[in-house]
Design an enzyme around this catalytic site. Structure first.
Site, mmCIF file in Angstrom:
data_model
loop_
_atom_site.group_PDB
_atom_site.id
_atom_site.type_symbol
_atom_site.label_atom_id
_atom_site.label_comp_id
_atom_site.label_asym_id
_atom_site.label_seq_id
_atom_site.Cartn_x
_atom_site.Cartn_y
_atom_site.Cartn_z
ATOM 1 N N GLU A 1 -34.967 -20.287 41.654
ATOM 2 C CA GLU A 1 -34.821 -19.678 43.049
ATOM 3 C C GLU A 1 -33.496 -19.440 43.659
ATOM 4 O O GLU A 1 -32.582 -20.186 43.244
ATOM 5 C CB GLU A 1 -35.679 -20.774 43.698
ATOM 6 C CG GLU A 1 -37.279 -20.655 43.574
ATOM 7 C CD GLU A 1 -37.893 -21.892 44.402
ATOM 8 O OE1 GLU A 1 -37.521 -22.093 45.499
ATOM 9 O OE2 GLU A 1 -38.716 -22.293 43.836
ATOM 10 N N LYS B 1 -40.158 -23.620 27.507
ATOM 11 C CA LYS B 1 -40.030 -23.627 28.939
ATOM 12 C C LYS B 1 -39.932 -25.013 29.381
ATOM 13 O O LYS B 1 -39.004 -25.418 30.220
ATOM 14 C CB LYS B 1 -41.343 -22.810 29.488
ATOM 15 C CG LYS B 1 -41.464 -23.025 30.961
ATOM 16 C CD LYS B 1 -40.571 -22.404 31.754
ATOM 17 C CE LYS B 1 -40.263 -22.928 33.130
ATOM 18 N NZ LYS B 1 -39.528 -22.024 34.134
ATOM 19 N N ALA C 1 -22.496 -33.611 40.222
ATOM 20 C CA ALA C 1 -23.099 -34.656 40.672
ATOM 21 C C ALA C 1 -23.463 -34.863 42.062
ATOM 22 O O ALA C 1 -22.861 -33.724 42.698
ATOM 23 C CB ALA C 1 -21.909 -35.766 40.340
ATOM 24 N N CYS D 1 -39.843 -27.347 40.672
ATOM 25 C CA CYS D 1 -40.002 -27.071 38.863
ATOM 26 C C CYS D 1 -39.423 -28.165 38.261
ATOM 27 O O CYS D 1 -40.199 -29.167 37.732
ATOM 28 C CB CYS D 1 -39.288 -25.905 38.539
ATOM 29 S SG CYS D 1 -39.774 -24.434 39.307
ATOM 30 N N LYS E 1 -41.215 -31.724 39.007
ATOM 31 C CA LYS E 1 -42.725 -31.781 38.617
ATOM 32 C C LYS E 1 -42.978 -31.347 37.154
ATOM 33 O O LYS E 1 -43.564 -31.969 36.289
ATOM 34 C CB LYS E 1 -43.498 -30.514 39.318
ATOM 35 C CG LYS E 1 -44.742 -30.355 38.809
ATOM 36 C CD LYS E 1 -45.213 -29.308 39.781
ATOM 37 C CE LYS E 1 -44.790 -27.750 39.373
ATOM 38 N NZ LYS E 1 -45.422 -26.935 38.366
#
Ligand code: UGA
Length: 456
Positions: free
Chosen positions: A156, A227, A275, A283, A286
């Site tokens: 994103e 993935k 950091a 993504c 989850k």
């Protein structure tokens, strides 16, 4: 080939649909949310993503992107159907695959010839196998409807670029026909890349791989695992460097230099060694929890990932500790929070550190002033009960009267803040930099006490 279908017009589906249109295909995009369909049909991007609105405007005009809310119509119009629906998290950490199952049933019900169902949603290993079972149970035989897995690796904030310049294309297929169809679709992208054997340094990640080597053809399960492994590995890098940052703080070392020293080793690489407050988004957190769950289900002890998740969960509390260290008592103090999105380049706040930090500040009695260049509305929608926080017009406005300024998202406009102007608005000159975004010398020269992560 007739039209290509993209089912689900979210953060993966819409950039995918528009990028396919951009490389010359006619695309039918489908979403079950009528508002979203209406917006896209009207040429309005439903969320912020750099370059997305421009591409939508172009293909609104070119007519290469059609949109509909009808799944039945979409199935009938296209042979290749990319499934990009969301796979949210269930309370036990597993992925909720009900949208995927629904789409599979609808495809079985409305199929009118050979179809290739391509799973692009991030789904647990063996989901494709389940899709195949649903298709045949609801009447679509394997000779008629095939399943493939083609995971998406876009980030994103860089989605359009990533889809148009993939660093790899993973094709999980079970037949030459499926492979040929997908290769044909991606051919215009591959043709833009240098030929095999040519020496190239082409992408922003510094990967030098020729076009032919970027396509990896595997079985369905391998593509699914690539993935989930990729996202979990990225998460592992971030939690690793965050632990190093904590160690740096105790020993006088500088984590940014440690990261540089690590990253120049090509086996490690420089990316994802930043950091700070840790990873958020829809993504990494989850997908990692779903991956842990899959490993548990298959009796594989993946405690490594459980530790990665635990480290990340503790990062917001590290910001609170740093604030307590700087302010002693938080109650009654004003804290400016700069950055609500989970990363720059997006208005997405899903699992953003801001969603945990702001309530923590409020529950300790702070007054909170918030600013983000793009994510104010999404944050307000995600936190409808947050009455006490003040939404501000700019970073300077947020810093007005603040006893501490916390940077949570590494937006470029925060990197280039006029620190002297900022110094003139705050009540106390304290910056807690959750992303190690600012230059310590410049911040101190402007008169601030500067607290960051893992830097002396
Ligand atoms: C992630 C992956 O990077 C993509 O490859 C993948 O396609 C995508 O998930 C997905 O599965 O759809 P994304 O969620 O857009 O992409 O965000 P990232 O760029 O990975 O950043 C995730 C979080 O990690 C952000 O909160 C970011 O601030 C944080 N981060 C990143 C760090 O804390 N340190 C770093 O060095 C890098």
């Amino acid at each position: 080939m007739n039209e290509i279908a993209v089912i689900g017009l979210g953060h993966v589906g819409l950039p995918t649909a528009l990028s396919l249109a951009e490389i010359g295909w006619r695309v039918v995009g489908m979403d079950s949310a009528p508002d979203r369909v209406a917006m896209v049909a009207d040429g309005q991007a439903p969320f912020y993503e750099p370059g997305l609105q421009e591409l939508l405007t172009t293909h609104h005009r070119s007519g290469r992107l059609a949109v509909t809310a009808s799944l039945a119509e979409t199935v009938r119009r296209a042979e290749v159907l990319f499934v990009c629906v969301s796979t949210p998290q269930l309370p036990d950490g597993a992925a909720d695959l009900s949208a995927v199952e629904h789409v599979a049933r609808e495809i079985a019900a409305h199929t009118n010839g050979h179809k290739l169902v391509v799973d692009k949603s991030t789904t647990p290993v063996r989901t494709a196998e389940r899709i195949k079972r649903v298709l045949s149970r609801y009447g679509a035989g394997a000779h008629q409807v095939e399943v493939a897995v083609n995971p998406e690796f876009l980030q994103e904030g860089n989605a359009v670029h990533d889809v148009l310049h993939p660093d790899r294309i993973v094709l999980g297929v079970e037949s030459d026909r499926a492979r040929a169809l997908l290769t044909e679709i991606y051919r215009p992208l591959l043709d833009r890349l240098p030929a095999p054997g040519q020496c190239v340094v082409c992408d922003r990640r510094g990967i030098s791989t020729a076009a032919g080597e970027r396509v990896i053809t595997t079985n369905l399960e391998t593509a699914e695992l690539i993935k989930h492994s990729a996202n979990s590995f990225l998460a592992t890098k971030i939690s690793f460097i965050n632990m190093i940052a904590d160690l740096c703080e105790q020993t006088g070392a500088d984590v940014t230099q440690v990261a540089r020293g690590l990253g120049l080793d090509p086996r490690i690489g420089p990316q994802f060694l930043g950091a700070g407050v840790g990873f958020g988004g829809s993504c990494l957190p989850k997908d990692m929890r779903a991956f842990i769950r899959i490993a548990d289900d298959h009796r594989v002890d993946f405690s490594l990932l459980k530790a990665v998740a635990a480290v990340n969960e503790g990062r917001v509390e590290r910001v609170m500790e740093k604030l307590r260290g700087a302010l002693w008592i938080i109650r009654g103090k004003t804290v400016a929070v700069l950055g609500l999105a989970f990363k720059p380049g997006t208005d997405d706040v899903r699992e953003a550190p801001s969603l945990r930090l702001v309530p923590a500040l409020l529950s300790e009695g702070a007054h909170v002033r918030l600013f983000d260049p793009h994510a104010m509305d999404t944050f307000a929608a995600a936190m409808p009960d947050l009455k006490q926080a003040t939404y501000c017009r700019s970073a300077y406005d947020a810093a007005e009267g603040a006893h501490a300024v916390v940077v949570l998202t590494e937006w470029e406009e925060f990197r280039t803040l006029d620190l002297h102007r900022l110094r003139g608005t705050v009540a106390l000159p304290i910056i807690v930099d959750g992303r190690n975004l600012l230059d310590p010398a410049a911040v101190r020269a402007a008169g601030f006490d500067y607290v960051s992560f893992g830097r002396p």
